[in-house]
Design a protein around this motif. Structure first.
Motif, PDB file in Angstrom:
ATOM      1  N   ALA A 249     -44.867 -35.122 -19.472  1.00 56.50           N
ATOM      2  CA  ALA A 249     -44.301 -36.443 -19.221  1.00 56.50           C
ATOM      3  C   ALA A 249     -44.650 -37.400 -20.353  1.00 56.50           C
ATOM      4  CB  ALA A 249     -44.815 -36.984 -17.887  1.00 56.50           C
ATOM      5  N   LEU A 250     -43.846 -38.466 -20.468  1.00 50.72           N
ATOM      6  CA  LEU A 250     -44.005 -39.449 -21.530  1.00 50.72           C
ATOM      7  C   LEU A 250     -44.256 -40.839 -20.946  1.00 50.72           C
ATOM      8  CD1 LEU A 250     -40.968 -38.439 -23.809  1.00 50.72           C
ATOM      9  CD2 LEU A 250     -43.332 -37.616 -23.966  1.00 50.72           C
ATOM     10  N   LYS A 259     -37.099 -39.691 -27.095  1.00 54.86           N
ATOM     11  CA  LYS A 259     -37.164 -39.113 -25.749  1.00 54.86           C
ATOM     12  C   LYS A 259     -37.169 -37.583 -25.756  1.00 54.86           C
ATOM     13  CE  LYS A 259     -32.206 -39.043 -24.706  1.00 54.86           C
ATOM     14  NZ  LYS A 259     -31.184 -39.415 -23.709  1.00 54.86           N
ATOM     15  N   SER A 260     -36.900 -36.980 -26.922  1.00 56.11           N
ATOM     16  CA  SER A 260     -36.914 -35.512 -26.971  1.00 56.11           C
ATOM     17  C   SER A 260     -38.295 -34.954 -27.310  1.00 56.11           C
ATOM     18  CB  SER A 260     -35.902 -35.011 -28.005  1.00 56.11           C
ATOM     19  OG  SER A 260     -36.302 -35.358 -29.320  1.00 56.11           O
ATOM     20  N   GLN A 261     -39.244 -35.804 -27.634  1.00 58.00           N
ATOM     21  CA  GLN A 261     -40.571 -35.322 -28.003  1.00 58.00           C
ATOM     22  C   GLN A 261     -41.309 -34.769 -26.785  1.00 58.00           C
ATOM     23  OE1 GLN A 261     -43.726 -38.324 -28.793  1.00 58.00           O
ATOM     24  NE2 GLN A 261     -42.115 -39.864 -28.386  1.00 58.00           N
ATOM     25  N   ALA A 262     -42.274 -33.916 -27.046  1.00 55.57           N
ATOM     26  CA  ALA A 262     -43.128 -33.384 -25.986  1.00 55.57           C
ATOM     27  C   ALA A 262     -44.290 -34.340 -25.751  1.00 55.57           C
ATOM     28  CB  ALA A 262     -43.646 -32.009 -26.361  1.00 55.57           C
ATOM     29  N   GLY A 263     -44.884 -34.229 -24.569  1.00 51.34           N
ATOM     30  CA  GLY A 263     -45.981 -35.102 -24.197  1.00 51.34           C
ATOM     31  C   GLY A 263     -47.287 -34.731 -24.877  1.00 51.34           C
ATOM     32  N   LYS A 264     -48.283 -35.555 -24.625  1.00 50.69           N
ATOM     33  CA  LYS A 264     -49.597 -35.380 -25.230  1.00 50.69           C
ATOM     34  C   LYS A 264     -50.197 -34.023 -24.849  1.00 50.69           C
ATOM     35  CE  LYS A 264     -54.011 -37.827 -25.720  1.00 50.69           C
ATOM     36  NZ  LYS A 264     -54.823 -38.994 -25.272  1.00 50.69           N
ATOM     37  N   PHE A 265     -50.767 -33.345 -25.808  1.00 55.49           N
ATOM     38  CA  PHE A 265     -51.466 -32.064 -25.671  1.00 55.49           C
ATOM     39  C   PHE A 265     -50.538 -30.871 -25.447  1.00 55.49           C
ATOM     40  CE2 PHE A 265     -54.875 -34.982 -23.996  1.00 55.49           C
ATOM     41  CZ  PHE A 265     -55.738 -34.829 -25.063  1.00 55.49           C
ATOM     42  N   THR A 266     -49.249 -31.079 -25.179  1.00 58.78           N
ATOM     43  CA  THR A 266     -48.388 -29.961 -24.767  1.00 58.78           C
ATOM     44  C   THR A 266     -48.233 -28.909 -25.861  1.00 58.78           C
ATOM     45  OG1 THR A 266     -46.431 -31.236 -25.405  1.00 58.78           O
ATOM     46  CG2 THR A 266     -47.114 -31.341 -23.103  1.00 58.78           C
ATOM     47  N   GLU A 267     -47.899 -29.332 -27.065  1.00 56.71           N
ATOM     48  CA  GLU A 267     -47.718 -28.359 -28.147  1.00 56.71           C
ATOM     49  C   GLU A 267     -49.061 -27.815 -28.628  1.00 56.71           C
ATOM     50  OE1 GLU A 267     -43.854 -29.493 -30.595  1.00 56.71           O
ATOM     51  OE2 GLU A 267     -45.102 -31.273 -30.233  1.00 56.71           O
ATOM     52  N   LYS A 268     -50.082 -28.652 -28.628  1.00 56.68           N
ATOM     53  CA  LYS A 268     -51.409 -28.226 -29.052  1.00 56.68           C
ATOM     54  C   LYS A 268     -51.966 -27.147 -28.134  1.00 56.68           C
ATOM     55  CE  LYS A 268     -55.903 -30.190 -30.322  1.00 56.68           C
ATOM     56  NZ  LYS A 268     -56.692 -31.447 -30.424  1.00 56.68           N
ATOM     57  N   ARG A 650     -25.291 -40.764 -20.812  1.00 65.86           N
ATOM     58  CA  ARG A 650     -26.123 -41.811 -20.217  1.00 65.86           C
ATOM     59  C   ARG A 650     -27.608 -41.430 -20.279  1.00 65.86           C
ATOM     60  NH1 ARG A 650     -25.786 -46.024 -16.338  1.00 65.86           N
ATOM     61  NH2 ARG A 650     -27.814 -47.030 -16.474  1.00 65.86           N
ATOM     62  N   ASN A 651     -28.453 -42.359 -20.734  1.00 67.34           N
ATOM     63  CA  ASN A 651     -29.895 -42.134 -20.727  1.00 67.34           C
ATOM     64  C   ASN A 651     -30.434 -42.236 -19.302  1.00 67.34           C
ATOM     65  OD1 ASN A 651     -30.178 -41.808 -23.519  1.00 67.34           O
ATOM     66  ND2 ASN A 651     -30.366 -44.000 -23.864  1.00 67.34           N
ATOM     67  N   HIS A 652     -31.200 -41.237 -18.891  1.00 69.12           N
ATOM     68  CA  HIS A 652     -31.821 -41.260 -17.563  1.00 69.12           C
ATOM     69  C   HIS A 652     -32.954 -40.233 -17.568  1.00 69.12           C
ATOM     70  CE1 HIS A 652     -29.008 -37.913 -17.359  1.00 69.12           C
ATOM     71  NE2 HIS A 652     -29.622 -37.474 -16.291  1.00 69.12           N
ATOM     72  N   PHE A 653     -33.656 -40.138 -16.436  1.00 70.35           N
ATOM     73  CA  PHE A 653     -34.820 -39.258 -16.355  1.00 70.35           C
ATOM     74  C   PHE A 653     -34.526 -38.062 -15.452  1.00 70.35           C
ATOM     75  CE2 PHE A 653     -36.722 -43.543 -17.046  1.00 70.35           C
ATOM     76  CZ  PHE A 653     -37.133 -43.311 -18.354  1.00 70.35           C
ATOM     77  N   ALA A 654     -34.911 -36.886 -15.928  1.00 67.57           N
ATOM     78  CA  ALA A 654     -34.791 -35.684 -15.110  1.00 67.57           C
ATOM     79  C   ALA A 654     -35.851 -35.662 -14.018  1.00 67.57           C
ATOM     80  CB  ALA A 654     -34.918 -34.436 -15.976  1.00 67.57           C
ATOM     81  N   ASN A 659     -47.316 -41.856  -9.314  1.00 72.09           N
ATOM     82  CA  ASN A 659     -48.699 -42.334  -9.469  1.00 72.09           C
ATOM     83  C   ASN A 659     -49.400 -41.672 -10.653  1.00 72.09           C
ATOM     84  OD1 ASN A 659     -48.584 -44.101  -7.234  1.00 72.09           O
ATOM     85  ND2 ASN A 659     -49.040 -42.423  -5.824  1.00 72.09           N
ATOM     86  N   ALA A 660     -48.683 -41.508 -11.755  1.00 67.55           N
ATOM     87  CA  ALA A 660     -49.241 -40.849 -12.932  1.00 67.55           C
ATOM     88  C   ALA A 660     -50.279 -41.747 -13.603  1.00 67.55           C
ATOM     89  CB  ALA A 660     -48.126 -40.505 -13.912  1.00 67.55           C
ATOM     90  N   SER A 661     -51.260 -41.125 -14.231  1.00 66.02           N
ATOM     91  CA  SER A 661     -52.264 -41.875 -14.984  1.00 66.02           C
ATOM     92  C   SER A 661     -51.807 -42.039 -16.427  1.00 66.02           C
ATOM     93  CB  SER A 661     -53.614 -41.149 -14.937  1.00 66.02           C
ATOM     94  OG  SER A 661     -53.523 -39.901 -15.600  1.00 66.02           O
ATOM     95  N   ASN A 662     -52.396 -43.015 -17.112  1.00 61.89           N
ATOM     96  CA  ASN A 662     -52.133 -43.263 -18.525  1.00 61.89           C
ATOM     97  C   ASN A 662     -50.663 -43.568 -18.821  1.00 61.89           C
ATOM     98  OD1 ASN A 662     -54.906 -42.649 -19.249  1.00 61.89           O
ATOM     99  ND2 ASN A 662     -54.370 -40.492 -18.926  1.00 61.89           N
ATOM    100  N   GLY A 663     -49.927 -43.998 -17.799  1.00 59.79           N
ATOM    101  CA  GLY A 663     -48.548 -44.420 -18.000  1.00 59.79           C
ATOM    102  C   GLY A 663     -47.555 -43.310 -18.240  1.00 59.79           C
ATOM    103  N   ARG A 664     -47.951 -42.036 -18.081  1.00 56.66           N
ATOM    104  CA  ARG A 664     -47.048 -40.923 -18.367  1.00 56.66           C
ATOM    105  C   ARG A 664     -46.261 -40.557 -17.107  1.00 56.66           C
ATOM    106  NH1 ARG A 664     -51.485 -39.359 -21.867  1.00 56.66           N
ATOM    107  NH2 ARG A 664     -52.443 -38.059 -20.272  1.00 56.66           N
ATOM    108  N   TYR A 665     -45.229 -41.366 -16.831  1.00 60.95           N
ATOM    109  CA  TYR A 665     -44.412 -41.201 -15.626  1.00 60.95           C
ATOM    110  C   TYR A 665     -43.123 -40.411 -15.867  1.00 60.95           C
ATOM    111  CZ  TYR A 665     -47.159 -44.959 -13.402  1.00 60.95           C
ATOM    112  OH  TYR A 665     -48.169 -45.718 -12.871  1.00 60.95           O
ATOM    113  N   PHE A 666     -42.615 -40.367 -17.097  1.00 51.55           N
ATOM    114  CA  PHE A 666     -41.204 -40.079 -17.315  1.00 51.55           C
ATOM    115  C   PHE A 666     -40.966 -38.754 -18.044  1.00 51.55           C
ATOM    116  CE2 PHE A 666     -42.009 -44.687 -17.715  1.00 51.55           C
ATOM    117  CZ  PHE A 666     -41.445 -45.090 -16.511  1.00 51.55           C
ATOM    118  N   GLU A 667     -39.999 -37.982 -17.523  1.00 56.00           N
ATOM    119  CA  GLU A 667     -39.499 -36.784 -18.182  1.00 56.00           C
ATOM    120  C   GLU A 667     -38.009 -36.981 -18.434  1.00 56.00           C
ATOM    121  OE1 GLU A 667     -40.846 -32.856 -16.976  1.00 56.00           O
ATOM    122  OE2 GLU A 667     -42.105 -33.793 -15.440  1.00 56.00           O
ATOM    123  N   PRO A 668     -37.619 -37.337 -19.662  1.00 58.45           N
ATOM    124  CA  PRO A 668     -36.209 -37.628 -19.947  1.00 58.45           C
ATOM    125  C   PRO A 668     -35.328 -36.388 -19.808  1.00 58.45           C
ATOM    126  CG  PRO A 668     -37.650 -38.508 -21.655  1.00 58.45           C
ATOM    127  CD  PRO A 668     -38.484 -37.586 -20.811  1.00 58.45           C
TER     128      PRO A 668
END
Length: 682
Positions: A249-250, A259-268, A650-654, A659-668
């Motif tokens: 999530a982003l 919006k196409s990027q992966a979230g924190k730690f995912t690729e690592k 149209r831009n929207h979220f999949a 209640n996500a922490s660190n603001g990472r609520y969204f999966e485009p």
């Protein structure tokens, strides 16, 4: 062979693929309601339910996820269509909305096999849409027949070779983001034997970084008529999923950046999962067992699973699961005080055994030592009965009851932090009562009241204090459902289905994440909630080949009594749920296999947290698909098809993580995408 009809809560219609114009209209009196348990006509059914038959499931669809097929089912909302590692999140009247991944609170049945585990969770990755003949949906609590986690029911039935000619099909599909799928199916009937075999291979790069998928699926059904109204069906389903990456999530800022990027730690950490699963089922029915019918189902599921979650810490999960069970029921029609009476009574036993470990992942991306090693065991035993009494030719009374005993146990084999073993036992009663009145041959009104309960799953029993075992403060949530409905069909080609519902839920289970470097999810009981609203679907056969369908949901999902961390959330909306959805489809079917469909889908706004501070905007989506027969010979049929999803880009979220922490609520979700394919049938 005698024919009996029994009460039920699921629908099926006659399914026959054709290349001539499809006749879409069907009166409720003509539709037969079925499930692995019961059977009756739709006009006698006092419950909100929907059926999706074969054409919307298969015709011109990419056949990747359930959301393609269920757009015209009101009261149902699906997220996470593009994250194959986390799986689709399904909500029916709010049940299931809390799941951060997979399915919670809803019973999933596939060919009579319960994919929902005794602890209440389910996965959808082994459902074969290439041979699905119908998908049936109960849009409300159904614990009387299905036990734990039955806030709604989705039942998928695949082909067994009896309802279609002997044939082989090869289907090739490709599209945006390096999507490619190859499917081969074969079906036939030879005397007392019939079969259906389907094999598919999927490779998909995905729209976002770290979203690749590689998946192989085999689904087989073999049926043998034994004579004297007896039959035996064997089911084999094999899933090999060597790679499903998880882009995570982003934050809102990351979405604006790319919006196409992966979230924190995912690729690592190379986040994602691998799955190897085998399903075996054996089903016996005797339609002349004394004065009634006997049905016996058995199954065994073996699942090997490995997952890397997108945070440092105890984020590498591995488990080997054995899940098995059996169900037997007896059905009979007789007279009670001179009135026709039908009943079903049965018993069900299931066991789930997860040999599970967790390992530490360092900030630098190196896999470390074990942090947990335990055996999770859940056993469920249920007895149930339901009966229908025809008070008059037009009025039917249905009453049912069920008792379930569910035992959840953790045996801790990780000695370095002490013995964290534990167990919980739940004993739950469920009941239902309904009235159905058909005042005209094709028009019906009904009312029902029913209950449901939902235990926390093993993952939801995790203790936020850091102590292992089962969290002693987490309890099952319980619900009481009230429902009024109308359904019918007119001679002018219009059919309708309207239901009003009110659901009171006690001890609602809500996810939350602790602030810190990781994103691990925990659960708490959030007091009481109320869910109420209206669901309606209308179909209009404008011409013999042109049909318009519309499904509207208007609802309110609110906390009644919820306090946490000194905050009062009374009157707030439940997170992760739109309160308005409106899905429309215009479909045309011509001669020679020509077809076209236009979908306009509206999803209302929602909130992502209990405080209702994080808002998610509403949106419209347009999808179009079509196809035709390219060649029709005596022994060969070649079809071509294509589709565009999100036509207006149209831009929207999949998916929206609650209640996500660190603001990472969204999966485009991806923007405009296309697919096209060919299908050879011979």
């Amino acid at each position: 062979m005698k024919t009996l009809k029994y009460p039920s809560v699921l629908i099926s219609g006659l399914l026959a693929p054709t290349i001539t114009p499809t006749v879409y209209a069907q009166a409720p009196a003509d539709i037969v309601v079925t499930s692995p348990i019961l059977e009756r006509s739709l006009r006698e059914t006092p419950a909100a339910l929907s059926v999706v038959r074969q054409p919307p499931i298969r015709e011109g669809q990419p056949r990747l996820k359930l959301n393609e097929s269920l757009t015209q089912v009101p009261g149902l909302y699906i997220q996470n269509q593009e994250n194959f590692a986390q799986g689709e999140r399904i909500a029916i009247r709010g049940f299931g909305a809390r799941a951060p991944f997979g399915v919670r609170g809803i019973t999933i049945m596939v060919d009579g096999i319960p994919y929902t585990l005794p602890d209440g969770q389910a996965q959808l990755d082994a459902i074969d849409l290439d041979t699905a003949e119908r998908i049936e949906v109960i849009r409300g609590p159904a614990s009387v027949l299905y036990g734990n986690a039955a806030g709604g029911v989705i039942s998928v039935t695949t082909a067994d070779g009896r309802s279609q000619p002997d044939q082989t099909s090869i289907r090739m599909t490709g599209g945006s983001n390096d999507f490619g799928k190859l499917s081969v199916t074969n079906s036939g009937q030879d005397g007392a034997w019939s079969h259906s075999i389907s094999a598919s291979a999927l490779n998909y790069e995905g729209y976002r970084d770290q979203a690749k998928v590689e998946k192989y699926l085999l689904n087989t059904k073999l049926r043998r008529e034994l004579g004297d109204d007896r039959s035996l069906t064997a089911i084999i389903n094999l899933l090999q999923n060597p790679r499903s990456e998880d882009p995570g999530a982003l934050t809102a800022e990351q979405v604006r950046e790319d919006k196409s990027q992966a979230g924190k730690f995912t690729e690592k950490f190379d986040t994602g999962q691998t799955v190897d699963q085998q399903v075996l089922g054996l089903q016996y029915q005797d339609l002349s067992a004394g004065p009634g019918e006997l049905h016996v189902n058995t199954f065994y599921i073996r699942r090997n699973f490995e997952q890397q979650l997108p945070y440092p810490g105890d984020s590498r999960i591995d488990y080997d699961r054995d899940y098995f069970g059996a169900r037997a029921d007896y059905r009979q029609s007789l007279e009670l005080s001179g009135l026709p009476f039908r009943y079903v009574a049965g018993v069900e036993a299931r066991e789930q055994r997860d040999d599970r470990i967790r390992r530490e992942m360092s900030f630098s991306g190196n896999l470390q030592d074990l942090t947990a090693d335990e055996l999770q065991t859940a056993t469920a035993l249920g007895v149930f009965a339901q009966g229908d009494l025809n008070v008059t030719d037009q009025l039917l009374l249905s009453v049912g009851g069920r008792f379930d005993r569910i035992r959840m146990k953790v045996d801790d084999d990780f000695a370095s932090d002490g013995d964290q073993s534990g167990k919980r036992t739940f004993r739950e009663w469920s009941g239902s009562a309904g009235l159905s009145y058909h005042y005209l041959n094709t028009h019906q009104t009904y009312a029902n009241i029913s209950t449901a309960f939902e235990t926390p799953t093993f993952s939801e029993f995790a203790n936020p204090s850091g102590v292992g075992g089962l969290n002693p403060e987490t309890e099952p949530q319980k619900s009481l459902n009230h429902e009024l409905g109308l359904r019918g069909a007119f001679d002018n080609g219009i059919d309708y289905d309207l239901s009003l519902f009110w659901v009171d839920v006690r001890d609602e289970l809500i996810p939350y994440e602790l602030a810190g470097p990781d994103d691990r999810t925990f659960y708490r009981n959030a007091g009481d909630t109320t869910r109420k609203g209206m669901e309606t679907s209308i179909g209009w056969l404008l011409t013999p080949s042109l049909r318009l369908d519309s499904a509207l949901t208007l609802a309110s999902y609110k906390f009644d009594d919820y306090r946490s961390g000194g905050k009062v959330y009374d009157g707030n909306r439940l997170p992760g749920l739109p309160e308005e959805t409106w899905n429309n489809r215009l479909q045309w079917q011509g001669l020679g296999g020509v077809f076209a469909a236009l979908e306009a889908l509206y999803v209302g706004d929602m909130v992502a947290d209990d405080r209702n501070d994080v808002k998610v905007n509403d949106y419209w989506l347009l999808n179009v698909r079509g196809g035709t027969n390219l060649y029709a010979g005596q022994n060969l049929l070649l079809k071509g098809f294509a589709g565009i999803r999100n036509l207006t880009d149209r831009n929207h979220f999949a998916n929206v993580r609650i209640n996500a922490s660190n603001g990472r609520y969204f999966e485009p979700e991806s923007g405009r995408t296309w697919y096209a394919g060919l299908e050879f049938t011979f």
